[in-house]
Design a protein around this motif. Sequence first.
Motif, PDB file in Angstrom:
ATOM      1  N   GLY A  30       4.297 -36.882 -24.250  1.00  0.00           N
ATOM      2  CA  GLY A  30       3.496 -36.322 -25.340  1.00  0.00           C
ATOM      3  C   GLY A  30       2.044 -36.764 -25.268  1.00  0.00           C
ATOM      4  O   GLY A  30       1.121 -35.970 -25.485  1.00  0.00           O
ATOM      5  N   GLU A  31       1.810 -38.038 -24.941  1.00  0.00           N
ATOM      6  CA  GLU A  31       0.438 -38.540 -24.809  1.00  0.00           C
ATOM      7  C   GLU A  31      -0.283 -37.855 -23.657  1.00  0.00           C
ATOM      8  O   GLU A  31      -1.481 -37.567 -23.739  1.00  0.00           O
ATOM      9  CB  GLU A  31       0.450 -40.059 -24.634  1.00  0.00           C
ATOM     10  CG  GLU A  31       0.854 -40.791 -25.904  1.00  0.00           C
ATOM     11  CD  GLU A  31       1.069 -42.279 -25.704  1.00  0.00           C
ATOM     12  OE1 GLU A  31       0.976 -42.782 -24.560  1.00  0.00           O
ATOM     13  OE2 GLU A  31       1.350 -42.964 -26.710  1.00  0.00           O
ATOM     14  N   ALA A  32       0.447 -37.585 -22.580  1.00  0.00           N
ATOM     15  CA  ALA A  32      -0.152 -36.863 -21.448  1.00  0.00           C
ATOM     16  C   ALA A  32      -0.534 -35.445 -21.877  1.00  0.00           C
ATOM     17  O   ALA A  32      -1.603 -34.943 -21.510  1.00  0.00           O
ATOM     18  CB  ALA A  32       0.813 -36.842 -20.262  1.00  0.00           C
ATOM     19  N   TYR A  33       0.328 -34.807 -22.660  1.00  0.00           N
ATOM     20  CA  TYR A  33       0.012 -33.470 -23.163  1.00  0.00           C
ATOM     21  C   TYR A  33      -1.212 -33.512 -24.085  1.00  0.00           C
ATOM     22  O   TYR A  33      -2.026 -32.590 -24.079  1.00  0.00           O
ATOM     23  CB  TYR A  33       1.211 -32.865 -23.891  1.00  0.00           C
ATOM     24  CG  TYR A  33       2.324 -32.406 -22.976  1.00  0.00           C
ATOM     25  CD1 TYR A  33       2.063 -31.813 -21.738  1.00  0.00           C
ATOM     26  CD2 TYR A  33       3.658 -32.544 -23.354  1.00  0.00           C
ATOM     27  CE1 TYR A  33       3.088 -31.386 -20.909  1.00  0.00           C
ATOM     28  CE2 TYR A  33       4.689 -32.108 -22.531  1.00  0.00           C
ATOM     29  CZ  TYR A  33       4.392 -31.537 -21.313  1.00  0.00           C
ATOM     30  OH  TYR A  33       5.415 -31.110 -20.493  1.00  0.00           O
ATOM     31  N   VAL A  34      -1.365 -34.566 -24.865  1.00  0.00           N
ATOM     32  CA  VAL A  34      -2.556 -34.721 -25.712  1.00  0.00           C
ATOM     33  C   VAL A  34      -3.803 -34.771 -24.826  1.00  0.00           C
ATOM     34  O   VAL A  34      -4.796 -34.097 -25.103  1.00  0.00           O
ATOM     35  CB  VAL A  34      -2.455 -35.980 -26.607  1.00  0.00           C
ATOM     36  CG1 VAL A  34      -3.798 -36.311 -27.247  1.00  0.00           C
ATOM     37  CG2 VAL A  34      -1.380 -35.798 -27.674  1.00  0.00           C
ATOM     38  N   ILE A  35      -3.734 -35.543 -23.746  1.00  0.00           N
ATOM     39  CA  ILE A  35      -4.862 -35.639 -22.809  1.00  0.00           C
ATOM     40  C   ILE A  35      -5.216 -34.258 -22.267  1.00  0.00           C
ATOM     41  O   ILE A  35      -6.389 -33.919 -22.123  1.00  0.00           O
ATOM     42  CB  ILE A  35      -4.538 -36.612 -21.655  1.00  0.00           C
ATOM     43  CG1 ILE A  35      -4.445 -38.044 -22.169  1.00  0.00           C
ATOM     44  CG2 ILE A  35      -5.570 -36.501 -20.524  1.00  0.00           C
ATOM     45  CD1 ILE A  35      -3.828 -39.028 -21.178  1.00  0.00           C
ATOM     46  N   ARG A  61      -2.840 -30.030 -24.860  1.00  0.00           N
ATOM     47  CA  ARG A  61      -1.661 -29.232 -25.199  1.00  0.00           C
ATOM     48  C   ARG A  61      -0.931 -29.869 -26.388  1.00  0.00           C
ATOM     49  O   ARG A  61       0.150 -30.426 -26.248  1.00  0.00           O
ATOM     50  CB  ARG A  61      -0.740 -29.102 -23.988  1.00  0.00           C
ATOM     51  CG  ARG A  61      -1.295 -28.332 -22.822  1.00  0.00           C
ATOM     52  CD  ARG A  61      -1.576 -26.856 -23.155  1.00  0.00           C
ATOM     53  NE  ARG A  61      -0.470 -26.167 -23.836  1.00  0.00           N
ATOM     54  CZ  ARG A  61       0.468 -25.466 -23.211  1.00  0.00           C
ATOM     55  NH1 ARG A  61       0.435 -25.335 -21.896  1.00  0.00           N
ATOM     56  NH2 ARG A  61       1.428 -24.874 -23.903  1.00  0.00           N
ATOM     57  N   LEU A  62      -1.561 -29.768 -27.556  1.00  0.00           N
ATOM     58  CA  LEU A  62      -0.977 -30.383 -28.744  1.00  0.00           C
ATOM     59  C   LEU A  62       0.341 -29.726 -29.134  1.00  0.00           C
ATOM     60  O   LEU A  62       1.204 -30.377 -29.732  1.00  0.00           O
ATOM     61  CB  LEU A  62      -1.965 -30.336 -29.908  1.00  0.00           C
ATOM     62  CG  LEU A  62      -3.281 -31.099 -29.696  1.00  0.00           C
ATOM     63  CD1 LEU A  62      -4.113 -31.100 -30.958  1.00  0.00           C
ATOM     64  CD2 LEU A  62      -3.026 -32.517 -29.218  1.00  0.00           C
ATOM     65  N   SER A 116      -6.423 -37.077 -31.815  1.00  0.00           N
ATOM     66  CA  SER A 116      -7.010 -36.034 -30.968  1.00  0.00           C
ATOM     67  C   SER A 116      -7.467 -34.830 -31.786  1.00  0.00           C
ATOM     68  O   SER A 116      -8.401 -34.137 -31.392  1.00  0.00           O
ATOM     69  CB  SER A 116      -6.008 -35.566 -29.904  1.00  0.00           C
ATOM     70  OG  SER A 116      -5.021 -34.759 -30.495  1.00  0.00           O
ATOM     71  N   SER A 117      -6.844 -34.614 -32.925  1.00  0.00           N
ATOM     72  CA  SER A 117      -7.231 -33.478 -33.741  1.00  0.00           C
ATOM     73  C   SER A 117      -8.497 -33.760 -34.553  1.00  0.00           C
ATOM     74  O   SER A 117      -9.087 -32.845 -35.111  1.00  0.00           O
ATOM     75  CB  SER A 117      -6.073 -33.067 -34.655  1.00  0.00           C
ATOM     76  OG  SER A 117      -5.763 -34.103 -35.556  1.00  0.00           O
TER      77      SER A 117
END
Length: 176
Positions: free
Chosen positions: A133-138, A141-142, A173-174
Amino acid sequence: MNSRFAVFTVPLLLAAALSSALALANGDDEEPAKPNCPKGQVWDRKSQKCVMQTSSLVPDADRTDYAYRLARDGRYEEALALLDTLKDPNTAKALNYRGYATRKLGRTDEGIGYYLQSVKLDPQYAQVREYLGEAYVIKGRLDLAQEQLQQIKSICGNTCEEYQDLAEAIHDSSKT
């Protein structure tokens, strides 16, 4: 004599049991070994000392846990080199930690690949879902990060550390 023994033994046993319970409650059962070994060495739990990472006596579990410790300490290349010495590198933990180290080196897509392999091996592994999930945030891709957050919630609820950490990463991130 027996009452003296009980006076000293019972509190000691109780203290040991409580400290074990606290260690488990704090997640210390997943925490890597504490000692910091020099480069090229790994912590061997059995002998309780640092040994050459080429030693065949150190089990994969110790190598894997110590690789994670190295990665958490920012020693990503060393962690990857240690993971390269595993007899069985295709375990959920080893792949998760390989993903963590590569992601931290800025190779996010490669890290995601390792995380996805780990998830295939153990879909109930909350930590890999947090890191995925953290990789997707980077990657921005929320939507995919939220999917992982929901998976974590189904595994351990919304009060476990993995849920809290990923929720915070998504929230932070948001704001940007």
